[in-house]
Design an enzyme around this catalytic site. Structure first.
Site, PDB file in Angstrom:
ATOM      1  N   LYS A 270       0.809  -1.217   0.000  1.00 49.04           N
ATOM      2  CA  LYS A 270       0.000   0.000   0.000  1.00 49.04           C
ATOM      3  C   LYS A 270       0.845   1.271   0.000  1.00 49.04           C
ATOM      4  CE  LYS A 270      -4.272  -1.900   1.886  1.00 49.04           C
ATOM      5  NZ  LYS A 270      -3.922  -3.316   2.112  1.00 49.04           N
TER       6      LYS A 270
HETATM    7  C1  LIG Z   1      -4.671  -4.368   1.597  1.00 47.81           C
HETATM    8  C2  LIG Z   1      -3.963  -5.669   1.528  1.00 47.81           C
HETATM    9  C3  LIG Z   1      -4.383  -6.702   0.660  1.00 47.81           C
HETATM   10  C4  LIG Z   1      -5.635  -6.604  -0.172  1.00 47.81           C
HETATM   11  O1  LIG Z   1      -5.515  -5.723  -1.238  1.00 47.81           O
HETATM   12  P1  LIG Z   1      -6.822  -5.199  -2.011  1.00 47.81           P
HETATM   13  O2  LIG Z   1      -6.323  -4.216  -2.993  1.00 47.81           O
HETATM   14  O3  LIG Z   1      -7.706  -4.597  -0.967  1.00 47.81           O
HETATM   15  O4  LIG Z   1      -7.455  -6.403  -2.644  1.00 47.81           O
HETATM   16  C5  LIG Z   1      -3.621  -7.857   0.599  1.00 47.81           C
HETATM   17  N1  LIG Z   1      -2.525  -8.019   1.368  1.00 47.81           N
HETATM   18  C6  LIG Z   1      -2.100  -7.061   2.216  1.00 47.81           C
HETATM   19  C7  LIG Z   1      -0.901  -7.314   3.049  1.00 47.81           C
HETATM   20  C8  LIG Z   1      -2.793  -5.854   2.323  1.00 47.81           C
HETATM   21  O5  LIG Z   1      -2.371  -4.909   3.184  1.00 47.81           O
END
Ligand SMILES: *Cc1c(COP(=O)(O)O)cnc(C)c1O
Length: 432
Positions: free
Chosen positions: A107
């Site tokens: 993210k």
């Molecule tokens: C947010 C997150 C996801 C999921 O991603 P999306 O874009 O919401 O499908 C998967 N793994 C981790 C570690 C995350 O922080």
């Protein structure tokens, strides 16, 4: 580029307004009016370009002239200043590590790009001061806090559920100071989310503060996720068809992958790998969308019962189910299967996965069983240290603490505690 609301195609917005607002006034998600096409020459030259150049090529049609080129270049250099390595685990199975950013989760890319874009729009001068208000179940908060730290004109207020995020995640939220304020809510993630939603509808609060959200539906968090797929593709050495397996929760990341494919990146198939929150796995079998209450799992960043970005995926395929089914497969796994995968991959290949990456690995493994002619990549979305206890228990291994995180554990936590919306409101009205 203009964007329309998925609730009303007559409502249009430019990039800036869509980034500042997050959602359209009718609560619809913003979607690009047309799908750009990259040249085959660009694709065959990917190896020769640096990450910021690739990013600029990919994102420019979506940003248009709303951010000047030099400024966009600067934002992208900051956004993509760490590595995105692809490592082979065994023949035709590779992992794309997305955890080399400052908060050790994928993210970081979206959060940094959004901070850069919003920071630019504010500094341009016609927006005034903005408060980013966001609820987190763990990873979003850290990435947003880190991405927006020190950005002029932006205050960040992050709500997290007391006692329900890991130690490292909590430190990442509560130790930065400056323009970042952490609020520890005596309740669940859903309570935090509920309070944030209520604040956005409260006239006294929005008269006083210009609120915006930094969650994954925001264009400036969604679109830059396309970069991962370009940066991974150019590292692959194969003539086989390619599949990517993406551990999915709110379906923003995989939706960006599908968009990367639509604009010209030659990836054949995507696997949406889910935990017990299997709304999309059921949908892909039945064509019947039934959201359900989320259940708690060890891959908690994917505990989503009603994934917001899935409507974007449907739109990308013109709502043609058959077409979608040719390029997207969905699978779900239990915690016990996830734990077993962590252990077996560690024992057989000496590679330590976090629970989210492990779900991605399982999806790819099952896909390759039916489609052995493919080469596959699964995404490792967080560093195993963020889920230390689970990973050490499942694998029997010791997780090595990365240097970047070691320092944070001694820092002092600073948070504001509350348990009701009334208290949050008072906080938002009083604190400047
Ligand atoms: C947010 C997150 C996801 C999921 O991603 P999306 O874009 O919401 O499908 C998967 N793994 C981790 C570690 C995350 O922080």
């Amino acid at each position: 580029m203009k964007y329309y609301s998925l609730n009303n195609k007559e409502h249009h917005s430019n990039f800036e307004n869509a980034v500042v607002r997050g959602l359209a006034p009718d609560k619809g998600l913003y979607f690009p009016e047309w799908i750009p096409q990259l040249s085959t020459e660009f694709i065959s030259n990917l190896k020769k370009l640096d990450p910021a150049e690739i990013g600029k090529h990919v994102i420019s049609p979506f940003v248009g002239n709303e951010i000047p080129e030099a400024e966009l270049q600067k934002i992208l250099e900051e956004t993509l200043s760490f590595d995105f390595p692809v490592k082979a685990i065994k023949p035709d199975v590779s992992v794309l590590e997305l955890f080399h950013g400052p908060t050790l989760a994928f993210k970081d890319v979206g959060a940094r790009f959004m901070a850069g874009s919003l920071g630019y729009f504010i500094q341009k001068g016609n927006l005034g001061k903005v408060t980013v208000l966001v609820a987190t179940s763990g990873d979003t908060g850290g990435a947003v806090a880190n991405g927006f730290l020190g950005v002029d004109g932006i205050d960040v207020v992050i709500l997290y559920p007391k006692g329900k995020v890991s130690d490292i995640q909590e430190k990442q939220l509560t130790t930065l100071g400056q323009n970042i304020q952490a609020i520890e809510v005596d309740g669940t993630f859903d309570d935090c989310q509920g309070m944030v939603k209520k604040a956005f509808l409260d006239n006294e609060i929005i008269d006083r503060r210009q609120l915006t959200s930094a969650n994954s539906i925001n264009l400036a968090r969604w679109l830059p996720q396309m970069f991962y797929y370009f940066l991974a593709y150019r590292q692959l050495e194969t003539n086989n068809k390619i599949a990517f397996s993406v551990p999915s929760g709110n379906f923003g990341n995989i939706c960006a992958g599908l968009l990367a494919k639509k604009i010209g990146l030659p990836i054949d198939t995507f696997v949406a790998a889910n935990n017990a929150n299997d709304t999309i796995t059921r949908f892909m079998e039945s064509q019947n969308y039934q959201a359900k209450q989320s259940v708690q799992t060890i891959s908690n960043a994917m505990d989503v019962g009603d994934p917001s970005n899935f409507v974007r995926i449907l739109e990308l395929f013109g709502n043609h189910f058959k077409d979608l089914k040719q390029h997207l497969m969905a699978m779900s796994y239990t915690d016990s299967e996830t734990n077993t995968a962590i252990r077996s991959v560690y024992e057989e290949h000496n590679y330590l996965m976090d629970p989210h990456g492990a779900v991605g690995y399982l999806g790819l493994k099952d896909f390759l069983k039916i489609n052995p002619e493919y080469s596959g990549v699964f995404l490792e979305t967080a560093h195993p240290v963020k889920f230390l206890e689970t990973v050490e228990k499942a694998s029997g291994a010791k997780v090595v603490m990365p240097d970047s995180i070691a320092g944070i554990l001694d820092k002092k936590k600073k948070s504001f505690q509350l348990s009701t919306f009334a208290e949050l409101k008072e906080f938002l009205l009083e604190v400047d």
